[in-house]
Design an enzyme around this catalytic site. Sequence first.
Site, PDB file in Angstrom:
ATOM      1  N   ASP A 192       0.796  -1.232   0.000  1.00 44.49           N
ATOM      2  CA  ASP A 192       0.000   0.000   0.000  1.00 44.49           C
ATOM      3  C   ASP A 192       0.834   1.290   0.000  1.00 44.49           C
ATOM      4  O   ASP A 192       0.327   2.349  -0.333  1.00 44.49           O
ATOM      5  CB  ASP A 192      -0.939   0.025   1.221  1.00 44.49           C
ATOM      6  N   GLU A 241      -9.390   1.329  -3.943  1.00 47.55           N
ATOM      7  CA  GLU A 241     -10.440   0.575  -3.231  1.00 47.55           C
ATOM      8  C   GLU A 241     -11.021   1.371  -2.063  1.00 47.55           C
ATOM      9  O   GLU A 241     -12.143   1.115  -1.645  1.00 47.55           O
ATOM     10  CB  GLU A 241      -9.915  -0.786  -2.762  1.00 47.55           C
ATOM     11  N   HIS A 285      -5.675  -9.513  -6.008  1.00 44.68           N
ATOM     12  CA  HIS A 285      -4.412 -10.006  -5.460  1.00 44.68           C
ATOM     13  C   HIS A 285      -3.324 -10.220  -6.497  1.00 44.68           C
ATOM     14  O   HIS A 285      -2.176 -10.514  -6.129  1.00 44.68           O
ATOM     15  CB  HIS A 285      -4.659 -11.274  -4.641  1.00 44.68           C
TER      16      HIS A 285
HETATM   17  O1  F6P Z   1      -2.526  -4.167   2.978  1.00 46.40           O
HETATM   18  C1  F6P Z   1      -2.305  -4.881   1.825  1.00 46.40           C
HETATM   19  C2  F6P Z   1      -3.596  -5.250   1.164  1.00 46.40           C
HETATM   20  O2  F6P Z   1      -3.289  -5.934  -0.045  1.00 46.40           O
HETATM   21  C3  F6P Z   1      -4.545  -4.092   0.885  1.00 46.40           C
HETATM   22  O3  F6P Z   1      -4.182  -3.327  -0.229  1.00 46.40           O
HETATM   23  C4  F6P Z   1      -5.856  -4.808   0.744  1.00 46.40           C
HETATM   24  O4  F6P Z   1      -6.928  -3.982   1.074  1.00 46.40           O
HETATM   25  C5  F6P Z   1      -5.723  -5.915   1.743  1.00 46.40           C
HETATM   26  O5  F6P Z   1      -4.348  -6.119   1.968  1.00 46.40           O
HETATM   27  C6  F6P Z   1      -6.370  -7.207   1.329  1.00 46.40           C
HETATM   28  O6  F6P Z   1      -6.253  -8.089   2.373  1.00 46.40           O
HETATM   29  P1  F6P Z   1      -6.575  -9.636   2.250  1.00 46.40           P
HETATM   30  O7  F6P Z   1      -5.466 -10.271   1.460  1.00 46.40           O
HETATM   31  O8  F6P Z   1      -6.602 -10.106   3.653  1.00 46.40           O
HETATM   32  O9  F6P Z   1      -7.860  -9.744   1.537  1.00 46.40           O
END
Ligand code: F6P
Length: 477
Positions: A157, A256, A290
């Site tokens: 982030d 997001e 992801h």
């Molecule tokens: O903090 C990193 C991050 O990839 C954010 O950008 C995203 O909102 C979050 O983690 C997603 O988390 P998870 O993998 O637990 O869904």
Amino acid sequence: MTASDTTRLGILTSGGDAPGMNAAVRAVVRAALDQGMDVYAIYEGYQGMVDGGDRIRKMSWNAVGGIMQRGGTVIGTARCATFRTRAGRLQAARNLLQHEIDRLIVIGGDGSLTGADLFRREWPGLLAELVERGEVSQAVAARHPQLMIVGLVGSIDNDMAGTDMTIGADTALHRITQAVDAISSTAASHQRTFVIEVMGRNCGYLALMGALATGADWVLIPECPPDTDDWHDRMCQMLRAGRQAGRRDSIVIVAEGARDRQGNPISSEYVRQMLEERLGEDARVTILGHVQRGGAPSAFDRTMSTLLGYAAVEELASATPDSEPLLIGMRNNRITRAPLMRCVEQSRAVADAIAAHDYDRAMELRGGSFREAYEALRTLVRALPRPSGAGQQQQRLAVLHAGGPAPGMNTARAAAISTPSPGRSKRNIFKGFSSSVAGPAIRPPTGSTANAITSQRSTSRSSVSRPRSTTISPAPS
Ligand code: F6P
């Protein structure tokens, strides 16, 4: 229990994985071994510390070979609820003391680093309780009166104060850039609008820099929501103007965490529907998800993480029980150290400012370069330059590439040409200095050739541009 004079260090990765974590783990393990320390990997983040057993493993030099180019974290990570309880932390302390580990490098986001700091502050109390229960001997407790920690920020982030870049952010930005480039070609083929949602939680870094890197037409970020209620109209006007100026693809990047001034989330699907209805053309959403987080780290993430890991070991090697916990980061291309909790608090302040709808403060806290990037983007999304004012004297500005070509030259040229400068007209000089002398290849940029120029332009090594020295004899033929 073992008694040992050897310094023992633990390393864990926690929270969301980030590309580059492996390079940091490798550097920590090897630098620690080189310093004569024993180093233990704690698998599955804080959960592994709570569980103990074979989740805490002594590492060898070769154990971390061949991991740097891999995505994710080979020692695993988790978001661990048990460690948030005192009972969980008591268990974790007992497990660390079984190996006589009293130095810890934590690679994670602000939540993970806050957890580490709390653990450090509680350590003497946890120790006393473990001794009282007979789970740790008085001698072991006396040898390790304090836990010493160093934090590295692992998060795509790029949302942490105290470092210009967090581990993984550069790779995620590359991923976004590649994806948007790919989407642009299908968007252009159909003259469609694409709304692309990127990660970042409360931080608009990935969205903003992704928009700059891809020449997107609009961006929505949490720190700076649209400043008027008619933002829908303004966005549509801008996209329409782009189409009229010959743009075949329209790209809107939505963070997001995007929201409006009242704090209501602006979802990518909401933007898509709104654009489809108002523009009367096909609009699609792509949520990158992801894909942004996985896969091989960029060269930058590998090198930065390696240097951070190395510096973290140096820091812990000289740490004393009184040492303040530090965050090791990178500022202005140099490895830097800053008080861990001050950095965490500053980062949290941005989220607080956003929650309080104090967006000026949020932008201010993100720092000058973030605002500069935002201002540059606001200019570059325009379909056409602003018209010059009446009676304004016309100046002419020329752009040329010289010497060997380098990736990024086209982007810099395009930005220079697109930056509205009332009263100034712009010229492209094709073929470098040679044509500026010969004269025929100096042309005004046009909307329709803006992209074509990028592939036609060439740089030319012209002797005219080079300083000559009479003392250098020509090479014998
Ligand atoms: O903090 C990193 C991050 O990839 C954010 O950008 C995203 O909102 C979050 O983690 C997603 O988390 P998870 O993998 O637990 O869904």
